[in-house]
Write a protein that holds these residues in place. Structure first.
Motif, PDB file in Angstrom:
ATOM      1  N   GLY A 150       0.781  -1.227   0.000  1.00  0.00           N
ATOM      2  CA  GLY A 150       0.000   0.000   0.000  1.00  0.00           C
ATOM      3  C   GLY A 150       0.810   1.272   0.000  1.00  0.00           C
ATOM      4  O   GLY A 150       0.249   2.366  -0.081  1.00  0.00           O
ATOM      5  N   THR A 151       2.117   1.165   0.063  1.00  0.00           N
ATOM      6  CA  THR A 151       3.003   2.319  -0.045  1.00  0.00           C
ATOM      7  C   THR A 151       3.708   2.237  -1.397  1.00  0.00           C
ATOM      8  O   THR A 151       4.554   1.377  -1.613  1.00  0.00           O
ATOM      9  CB  THR A 151       4.031   2.341   1.093  1.00  0.00           C
ATOM     10  OG1 THR A 151       3.342   2.354   2.344  1.00  0.00           O
ATOM     11  CG2 THR A 151       4.906   3.582   1.012  1.00  0.00           C
ATOM     12  N   VAL A 152       3.323   3.117  -2.316  1.00  0.00           N
ATOM     13  CA  VAL A 152       3.744   3.002  -3.712  1.00  0.00           C
ATOM     14  C   VAL A 152       4.825   4.035  -4.014  1.00  0.00           C
ATOM     15  O   VAL A 152       4.624   5.243  -3.808  1.00  0.00           O
ATOM     16  CB  VAL A 152       2.540   3.214  -4.659  1.00  0.00           C
ATOM     17  CG1 VAL A 152       2.973   3.071  -6.107  1.00  0.00           C
ATOM     18  CG2 VAL A 152       1.424   2.222  -4.322  1.00  0.00           C
ATOM     19  N   THR A 153       5.959   3.556  -4.498  1.00  0.00           N
ATOM     20  CA  THR A 153       7.049   4.448  -4.879  1.00  0.00           C
ATOM     21  C   THR A 153       6.786   5.003  -6.277  1.00  0.00           C
ATOM     22  O   THR A 153       6.558   4.250  -7.230  1.00  0.00           O
ATOM     23  CB  THR A 153       8.386   3.705  -4.858  1.00  0.00           C
ATOM     24  OG1 THR A 153       8.608   3.172  -3.541  1.00  0.00           O
ATOM     25  CG2 THR A 153       9.526   4.652  -5.213  1.00  0.00           C
ATOM     26  N   LEU A 154       6.812   6.324  -6.405  1.00  0.00           N
ATOM     27  CA  LEU A 154       6.507   6.991  -7.668  1.00  0.00           C
ATOM     28  C   LEU A 154       7.776   7.221  -8.481  1.00  0.00           C
ATOM     29  O   LEU A 154       8.886   7.178  -7.927  1.00  0.00           O
ATOM     30  CB  LEU A 154       5.808   8.322  -7.382  1.00  0.00           C
ATOM     31  CG  LEU A 154       4.516   8.225  -6.555  1.00  0.00           C
ATOM     32  CD1 LEU A 154       4.001   9.615  -6.224  1.00  0.00           C
ATOM     33  CD2 LEU A 154       3.472   7.418  -7.301  1.00  0.00           C
ATOM     34  N   PRO A 155       7.662   7.481  -9.759  1.00  0.00           N
ATOM     35  CA  PRO A 155       8.848   7.681 -10.605  1.00  0.00           C
ATOM     36  C   PRO A 155       9.758   8.809 -10.129  1.00  0.00           C
ATOM     37  O   PRO A 155      10.967   8.750 -10.331  1.00  0.00           O
ATOM     38  CB  PRO A 155       8.250   7.993 -11.986  1.00  0.00           C
ATOM     39  CG  PRO A 155       6.902   7.360 -11.975  1.00  0.00           C
ATOM     40  CD  PRO A 155       6.423   7.477 -10.560  1.00  0.00           C
ATOM     41  N   ASN A 156       9.179   9.843  -9.508  1.00  0.00           N
ATOM     42  CA  ASN A 156      10.001  10.968  -9.052  1.00  0.00           C
ATOM     43  C   ASN A 156      10.584  10.757  -7.660  1.00  0.00           C
ATOM     44  O   ASN A 156      11.188  11.665  -7.093  1.00  0.00           O
ATOM     45  CB  ASN A 156       9.196  12.269  -9.088  1.00  0.00           C
ATOM     46  CG  ASN A 156       7.979  12.218  -8.162  1.00  0.00           C
ATOM     47  OD1 ASN A 156       7.809  11.275  -7.379  1.00  0.00           O
ATOM     48  ND2 ASN A 156       7.133  13.239  -8.256  1.00  0.00           N
ATOM     49  N   GLY A 157      10.383   9.573  -7.086  1.00  0.00           N
ATOM     50  CA  GLY A 157      10.935   9.263  -5.772  1.00  0.00           C
ATOM     51  C   GLY A 157       9.989   9.507  -4.617  1.00  0.00           C
ATOM     52  O   GLY A 157      10.272   9.093  -3.496  1.00  0.00           O
ATOM     53  N   SER A 158       8.890  10.204  -4.847  1.00  0.00           N
ATOM     54  CA  SER A 158       7.897  10.398  -3.794  1.00  0.00           C
ATOM     55  C   SER A 158       7.165   9.081  -3.521  1.00  0.00           C
ATOM     56  O   SER A 158       7.305   8.104  -4.264  1.00  0.00           O
ATOM     57  CB  SER A 158       6.895  11.477  -4.190  1.00  0.00           C
ATOM     58  OG  SER A 158       7.547  12.717  -4.386  1.00  0.00           O
ATOM     59  N   VAL A 209       0.344  11.731  -1.024  1.00  0.00           N
ATOM     60  CA  VAL A 209       1.663  11.672  -1.645  1.00  0.00           C
ATOM     61  C   VAL A 209       2.648  12.402  -0.740  1.00  0.00           C
ATOM     62  O   VAL A 209       2.399  13.548  -0.337  1.00  0.00           O
ATOM     63  CB  VAL A 209       1.652  12.312  -3.051  1.00  0.00           C
ATOM     64  CG1 VAL A 209       3.072  12.383  -3.617  1.00  0.00           C
ATOM     65  CG2 VAL A 209       0.748  11.515  -3.980  1.00  0.00           C
ATOM     66  N   SER A 210       3.761  11.724  -0.419  1.00  0.00           N
ATOM     67  CA  SER A 210       4.724  12.266   0.546  1.00  0.00           C
ATOM     68  C   SER A 210       6.136  12.247  -0.027  1.00  0.00           C
ATOM     69  O   SER A 210       6.501  11.350  -0.796  1.00  0.00           O
ATOM     70  CB  SER A 210       4.713  11.439   1.839  1.00  0.00           C
ATOM     71  OG  SER A 210       3.411  11.332   2.363  1.00  0.00           O
ATOM     72  N   SER A 211       6.874  13.249   0.353  1.00  0.00           N
ATOM     73  CA  SER A 211       8.325  13.249   0.159  1.00  0.00           C
ATOM     74  C   SER A 211       8.937  13.651   1.498  1.00  0.00           C
ATOM     75  O   SER A 211       8.207  13.968   2.442  1.00  0.00           O
ATOM     76  CB  SER A 211       8.730  14.209  -0.970  1.00  0.00           C
ATOM     77  OG  SER A 211       8.249  15.516  -0.701  1.00  0.00           O
ATOM     78  N   ALA A 265       1.413   9.558 -12.711  1.00  0.00           N
ATOM     79  CA  ALA A 265       2.837   9.583 -12.386  1.00  0.00           C
ATOM     80  C   ALA A 265       3.118  10.436 -11.157  1.00  0.00           C
ATOM     81  O   ALA A 265       4.073  10.193 -10.412  1.00  0.00           O
ATOM     82  CB  ALA A 265       3.644  10.090 -13.584  1.00  0.00           C
ATOM     83  N   ASN A 266       2.238  11.448 -10.873  1.00  0.00           N
ATOM     84  CA  ASN A 266       2.431  12.288  -9.684  1.00  0.00           C
ATOM     85  C   ASN A 266       1.804  11.686  -8.436  1.00  0.00           C
ATOM     86  O   ASN A 266       1.839  12.290  -7.363  1.00  0.00           O
ATOM     87  CB  ASN A 266       1.877  13.695  -9.925  1.00  0.00           C
ATOM     88  CG  ASN A 266       0.364  13.701 -10.144  1.00  0.00           C
ATOM     89  OD1 ASN A 266      -0.316  12.676 -10.003  1.00  0.00           O
ATOM     90  ND2 ASN A 266      -0.172  14.863 -10.505  1.00  0.00           N
TER      91      ASN A 266
END
Length: 384
Positions: A150-158, A209-211, A265-266
């Motif tokens: 349930g924690t998905v890593t996005l292409p931009n690293g977020s 969405v978190s960074s 992607a975001n």
């Protein structure tokens, strides 16, 4: 698995129900309904020896009916208001296929879930209006993304958080993050011939969405509409049933459980188009025999993106399907489902029917076909 055979006999869907009902006064009735089966599988289930399956709650609700104001209220777990009905908007009068219920029918619209349902009827119970606030859930497909419970890593690293595991007495299966209930409205009409329904749903897929050190929430609006009808072609002998639902973000309301959404992607939810339909003929040649034939179809749209040369989303044509039709292939087989169809026929025979109950037996034959979205190497399909 497509090439393997399987025989599986089970009593797990044996069902027990209990209803208690009482009159508060001359025009008000309160009732409680509890229905259960053994469809759950506990961690101690032994399919090789004892076949000890766990008790499972199917329905459990309280209902209030007022014949003076023609108002009806239901609170608890019951068939969703989106489920086609047979008479008005009345619990325990759902229009379900006569098939073996463990697999129901592809394209059938239904869930059983917590709800608060408000219903009003008019014109001597011919016109019904219903509103239901129901437990939400969003079924995500995260093909292409790295999904760690349930924690998905996005292409931009977020990181997008779309679900979390259950805690306490709930199981470990992930529960999607939700911000509001699904809102469902229905109108039903019972003229002198047939039964007709139209319904709509609005829902609100939600995630975060978190960074490092920061983040933001995303909420989108999804939903759709549909309807159903029952036509008594030959009263008490032959009837036709038709139903359908279409929209975005509503895949989980169909038997096939196609995804509601993927991710942009975001990281924000990207609801997927979904459509489902069923049609059937049911004959009652005599009081002891029922014969039926159904066709069902459910399809999911595609929504995808490409980021730095890598494919993401659902149904992306850049996904590899090169190995789908080769056993033990290492070439990859993404094969996001595009559609599932099913045709089935069957019959029930009540060989014992008396004042203490009914004993019946049945047989069913079904053919189903799954079609995948086209990718590199083609669009594989399977049939059963």
């Amino acid at each position: 698995r497509y090439h393997t055979n399987n025989f599986d006999g089970s009593a797990r869907y044996s069902r027990i129900s209990l209803m208690a009902r009482g009159n508060v006064n001359s025009h008000s009735t309160i009732s409680g309904f509890y229905e259960m089966d053994f469809g759950a599988g506990a961690s101690t289930t032994d399919a090789y020896e004892s076949n000890s399956y766990a008790f499972r709650m199917r329905q459990l609700y309280l209902a209030y009916d007022n014949s003076k104001t023609n108002f009806h209220f239901l609170a608890g777990q019951a068939w969703s208001l989106l489920t086609p009905g047979r008479v008005g908007i009345t619990p325990r009068q759902e229009s379900l296929p006569e098939t073996i219920e463990s697999s129901m029918l592809a394209g059938q619209t239904w869930t059983r879930q917590l709800q608060l349902r408000f219903v009003k009827d008019f014109f001597q119970h011919r016109l019904w209006l219903g509103l239901s606030l129901e437990n939400p859930a969003t079924l995500y497909d995260t093909t292409g993304f790295q999904n760690n419970n349930g924690t998905v890593t996005l292409p931009n690293g977020s990181v997008a958080t779309i679900s979390s595991n259950g805690t306490g007495l709930t199981n470990d299966a992930p529960f999607s993050n939700e911000i509001a209930p699904d809102v469902i409205a229905k109108i039903a009409w019972d003229p002198s011939w047939g039964h007709y329904e139209a319904e709509g749903i609005v829902k609100f897929p939600h995630n975060r969405v978190s960074s490092l050190g920061q983040g933001h929430n995303n909420t989108v609006v999804a939903g759709g509409g549909g309807g159903s009808m029952i036509l008594p072609l030959i009263p008490h002998t032959l009837e036709m049933r038709m139903a359908g639902l279409a929209g975005v973000g509503i895949g989980r309301y169909g038997s096939v459980l196609l995804p509601d959404a993927t991710l942009r992607a975001n990281g924000s939810p990207a609801p997927l188009f979904s459509a489902q339909t069923t049609a059937g003929l049911i004959a009652h040649p005599n009081p002891r025999i029922d014969v039926y034939g159904y066709f069902g179809y459910q399809a999911a749209g595609r929504r995808f993106s490409n980021y730095n040369g890598s494919p993401y989303g659902y149904g992306n044509p850049a996904y590899s399907n090169l190995g789908c039709e080769t056993e033990l292939s290492t070439l990859g087989c993404t094969a996001n489902t595009r559609s599932v169809m099913e045709g089935t026929i069957g019959a029930w025979y009540r060989f014992l029917k008396g004042k203490y109950g009914t004993v019946e037996t049945g047989i069913q034959l079904a053919y189903s076909r799954r079609q995948a979205w086209k990718g590199v190497g083609g669009a594989p399909d399977t049939s059963l």
